[in-house]
Design a protein around this motif. Structure first.
Motif, PDB file in Angstrom:
ATOM      1  N   ALA A  50       0.832  -1.404  -0.149  1.00 12.24           N
ATOM      2  CA  ALA A  50      -0.117  -0.196   0.255  1.00 12.24           C
ATOM      3  C   ALA A  50       1.677   1.582  -0.093  1.00 12.24           C
ATOM      4  O   ALA A  50       0.718   2.316  -0.605  1.00 12.24           O
ATOM      5  CB  ALA A  50      -1.512  -0.276   1.399  1.00 12.24           C
ATOM      6  N   ASP A  51       2.132   1.183   1.028  1.00 13.28           N
ATOM      7  CA  ASP A  51       2.713   2.565   0.911  1.00 13.28           C
ATOM      8  C   ASP A  51       3.311   2.503  -0.576  1.00 13.28           C
ATOM      9  O   ASP A  51       4.054   3.603  -0.676  1.00 13.28           O
ATOM     10  CB  ASP A  51       3.903   2.355   2.080  1.00 13.28           C
ATOM     11  CG  ASP A  51       4.613   1.092   1.749  1.00 13.28           C
ATOM     12  OD1 ASP A  51       4.691  -0.051   0.831  1.00 13.28           O
ATOM     13  OD2 ASP A  51       5.921   0.461   2.147  1.00 13.28           O
ATOM     14  N   THR A  52       3.969   1.827  -1.245  1.00 12.41           N
ATOM     15  CA  THR A  52       4.654   2.235  -2.822  1.00 12.41           C
ATOM     16  C   THR A  52       3.507   1.916  -3.837  1.00 12.41           C
ATOM     17  O   THR A  52       4.112   2.185  -5.436  1.00 12.41           O
ATOM     18  CB  THR A  52       5.762   0.520  -3.110  1.00 12.41           C
ATOM     19  OG1 THR A  52       5.267   0.019  -2.742  1.00 12.41           O
ATOM     20  CG2 THR A  52       6.134   1.048  -1.619  1.00 12.41           C
ATOM     21  N   ASP A  53       2.177   2.364  -3.453  1.00  9.71           N
ATOM     22  CA  ASP A  53       1.422   1.834  -5.247  1.00  9.71           C
ATOM     23  C   ASP A  53       1.871   2.583  -6.518  1.00  9.71           C
ATOM     24  O   ASP A  53       2.495   2.010  -7.097  1.00  9.71           O
ATOM     25  CB  ASP A  53      -0.227   1.857  -4.503  1.00  9.71           C
ATOM     26  CG  ASP A  53      -0.477   0.541  -4.848  1.00  9.71           C
ATOM     27  OD1 ASP A  53       0.242  -0.605  -4.718  1.00  9.71           O
ATOM     28  OD2 ASP A  53      -1.423   0.650  -4.133  1.00  9.71           O
ATOM     29  N   ARG A  54       1.409   4.514  -5.494  1.00  8.34           N
ATOM     30  CA  ARG A  54       1.714   4.825  -6.867  1.00  8.34           C
ATOM     31  C   ARG A  54       3.385   5.299  -7.407  1.00  8.34           C
ATOM     32  O   ARG A  54       3.546   5.165  -8.232  1.00  8.34           O
ATOM     33  CB  ARG A  54       1.705   6.640  -6.149  1.00  8.34           C
ATOM     34  CG  ARG A  54       0.566   6.122  -5.643  1.00  8.34           C
ATOM     35  CD  ARG A  54      -0.190   7.930  -4.996  1.00  8.34           C
ATOM     36  NE  ARG A  54      -1.539   8.233  -4.583  1.00  8.34           N
ATOM     37  CZ  ARG A  54      -2.265   9.396  -4.409  1.00  8.34           C
ATOM     38  NH1 ARG A  54      -1.118   9.967  -3.806  1.00  8.34           N
ATOM     39  NH2 ARG A  54      -3.008   9.269  -3.998  1.00  8.34           N
ATOM     40  N   VAL A  55       4.412   5.532  -6.413  1.00  9.82           N
ATOM     41  CA  VAL A  55       5.539   5.011  -6.891  1.00  9.82           C
ATOM     42  C   VAL A  55       6.033   4.067  -8.178  1.00  9.82           C
ATOM     43  O   VAL A  55       6.775   4.707  -8.914  1.00  9.82           O
ATOM     44  CB  VAL A  55       6.842   5.352  -5.410  1.00  9.82           C
ATOM     45  CG1 VAL A  55       7.826   5.189  -6.054  1.00  9.82           C
ATOM     46  CG2 VAL A  55       6.278   6.210  -4.437  1.00  9.82           C
ATOM     47  N   PHE A  56       5.191   3.049  -7.771  1.00  6.77           N
ATOM     48  CA  PHE A  56       5.472   1.465  -8.110  1.00  6.77           C
ATOM     49  C   PHE A  56       5.016   2.196  -9.816  1.00  6.77           C
ATOM     50  O   PHE A  56       5.503   1.911 -10.820  1.00  6.77           O
ATOM     51  CB  PHE A  56       5.259   0.414  -7.986  1.00  6.77           C
ATOM     52  CG  PHE A  56       5.118  -0.919  -8.354  1.00  6.77           C
ATOM     53  CD1 PHE A  56       6.711  -1.070  -9.091  1.00  6.77           C
ATOM     54  CD2 PHE A  56       4.326  -1.187  -9.174  1.00  6.77           C
ATOM     55  CE1 PHE A  56       6.308  -2.234 -10.004  1.00  6.77           C
ATOM     56  CE2 PHE A  56       4.531  -2.032 -10.043  1.00  6.77           C
ATOM     57  CZ  PHE A  56       5.213  -2.948 -10.386  1.00  6.77           C
ATOM     58  N   SER A 177      13.133  -5.015 -14.325  1.00  9.12           N
ATOM     59  CA  SER A 177      13.967  -6.483 -13.129  1.00  9.12           C
ATOM     60  C   SER A 177      14.061  -5.601 -12.022  1.00  9.12           C
ATOM     61  O   SER A 177      13.401  -6.489 -11.011  1.00  9.12           O
ATOM     62  CB  SER A 177      14.625  -7.346 -13.852  1.00  9.12           C
ATOM     63  OG  SER A 177      15.736  -6.550 -13.982  1.00  9.12           O
ATOM     64  N   GLU A 178      14.579  -4.443 -11.816  1.00  8.46           N
ATOM     65  CA  GLU A 178      14.985  -4.294 -11.069  1.00  8.46           C
ATOM     66  C   GLU A 178      14.010  -3.333 -10.226  1.00  8.46           C
ATOM     67  O   GLU A 178      14.266  -2.729  -8.721  1.00  8.46           O
ATOM     68  CB  GLU A 178      16.089  -2.657 -10.669  1.00  8.46           C
ATOM     69  CG  GLU A 178      17.541  -3.030 -11.451  1.00  8.46           C
ATOM     70  CD  GLU A 178      18.338  -2.104 -12.002  1.00  8.46           C
ATOM     71  OE1 GLU A 178      19.595  -2.471 -12.748  1.00  8.46           O
ATOM     72  OE2 GLU A 178      17.913  -0.816 -12.588  1.00  8.46           O
ATOM     73  N   ILE A 179      12.727  -3.166 -10.146  1.00  6.50           N
ATOM     74  CA  ILE A 179      11.962  -2.450  -9.456  1.00  6.50           C
ATOM     75  C   ILE A 179      10.484  -3.382  -9.423  1.00  6.50           C
ATOM     76  O   ILE A 179       9.470  -2.984  -8.385  1.00  6.50           O
ATOM     77  CB  ILE A 179      10.502  -0.756 -10.266  1.00  6.50           C
ATOM     78  CG1 ILE A 179      10.416  -1.838 -11.725  1.00  6.50           C
ATOM     79  CG2 ILE A 179      12.562   0.040 -10.344  1.00  6.50           C
ATOM     80  CD1 ILE A 179       9.610  -0.485 -12.668  1.00  6.50           C
ATOM     81  N   THR A 180      10.710  -4.315  -9.494  1.00  2.44           N
ATOM     82  CA  THR A 180       9.776  -5.277  -9.246  1.00  2.44           C
ATOM     83  C   THR A 180      10.307  -6.572  -8.093  1.00  2.44           C
ATOM     84  O   THR A 180      11.423  -6.765  -8.286  1.00  2.44           O
ATOM     85  CB  THR A 180       9.532  -6.459 -10.421  1.00  2.44           C
ATOM     86  OG1 THR A 180      10.157  -7.233 -11.183  1.00  2.44           O
ATOM     87  CG2 THR A 180       8.644  -5.355 -11.462  1.00  2.44           C
TER      88      THR A 180
END
Length: 267
Positions: A50-56, A177-180
């Motif tokens: 929930a805390d990284t939804d928008r950024v991701f 691959s680095e952001i997932t």
């Protein structure tokens, strides 16, 4: 007393029977609940933290947009390549015309494949962000130059150059691959593949609808107008605009996810 004793025994038997029924029901219900819980755990869809939804999602949007543009760049030439080569007057032989068309249509992917490993090493060295930004901007410039080509040699050079300077093939996959994570990997790579399919539809549509606009839309683009003198510039300009938009979007939301190794200064 005996009658009362019989009543008490009857009540005890009745209560024991009810207790046995409840135990039996409990035994049958518990395995069902356990199986249902196991199935729910197996079928649970991956959820984003929930805390990284928008950024991701912003980072994923950058990856999707870059992949979409790269596919459009490759496929947009397919509908009008025969007419473009024919307009250059390279050959009057209809059988030989296909050879020139095939060369022009494939040189982008060929040059991109030749430079992919080199760009991958560069992105490992200086980071993914500069490679992706340079790829989008240089693709826009080369695509516009390609649209204004006046000869087959010019078109071939600009098309090959567009593939050589576009290092997004390896850099954007490495960035994905680095952001997932394990939870987001399946969804992210599915969207990545989906963008390739969408780009394969949009690219030929843009090329087919906007090439030679003076013939397709004479009321809007009359004879002697700018796009009549440059019949293949309009689709290339539109696609270059998409590349510039992707460049601006990536400039805002694409951030490095790894530390680049320090440059070695020779002693």
């Amino acid at each position: 007393m005996r009658a009362g004793h019989r009543d008490i025994d009857g009540d005890s038997i009745h209560l024991a029977t009810q207790t046995d029924d409840l135990v039996t029901q409990h035994v049958h219900v518990e395995p069902v609940r356990a199986v249902a819980a196991t199935r729910s755990r197996r079928c649970r869809c991956p959820e984003l933290p929930a805390d990284t939804d928008r950024v991701f999602l912003k980072k994923l949007a950058v990856v999707a947009l870059v992949q979409l543009n790269d596919t459009i760049l490759i496929t947009q030439i397919f509908p009008y390549a025969p007419f473009m080569v024919k307009s250059f007057g390279v050959t009057s032989d209809e059988d030989a015309l296909g050879n020139y068309v095939g060369l022009l249509a494939s040189v982008f992917a060929l040059s991109g494949a030749l430079s992919a490993i080199a760009w991958g090493k560069v992105s490992d060295r200086i980071g993914r962000r500069p490679v992706v930004l340079f790829g989008q901007f240089s693709s826009a410039v080369c695509t516009v130059l390609f649209g204004f080509s006046q000869s087959f040699a010019q078109a071939l050079i600009f098309r090959a150059l567009a593939g050589l300077v576009n290092g997004n093939v390896g850099a954007i996959k490495a960035y994905l691959s680095e952001i997932t994570t394990e939870k987001t990997q399946a969804m992210a790579f599915s969207i990545f593949a989906l963008c390739y399919g969408i780009g394969s539809i949009i690219g030929p549509m843009i090329g087919g609808l906007l090439a030679e606009p003076s013939k397709a839309y004479p009321a809007t683009f009359p004879k002697g107008s700018f796009f009549d003198r440059h019949p293949f510039a309009l689709p290339c300009m539109v696609i270059a605009g998409l590349c510039i938009f992707a460049f601006a979007f990536a400039f805002r939301y694409l951030h490095e996810e790894r530390q680049s190794p320090p440059l070695r200064v020779p002693s």
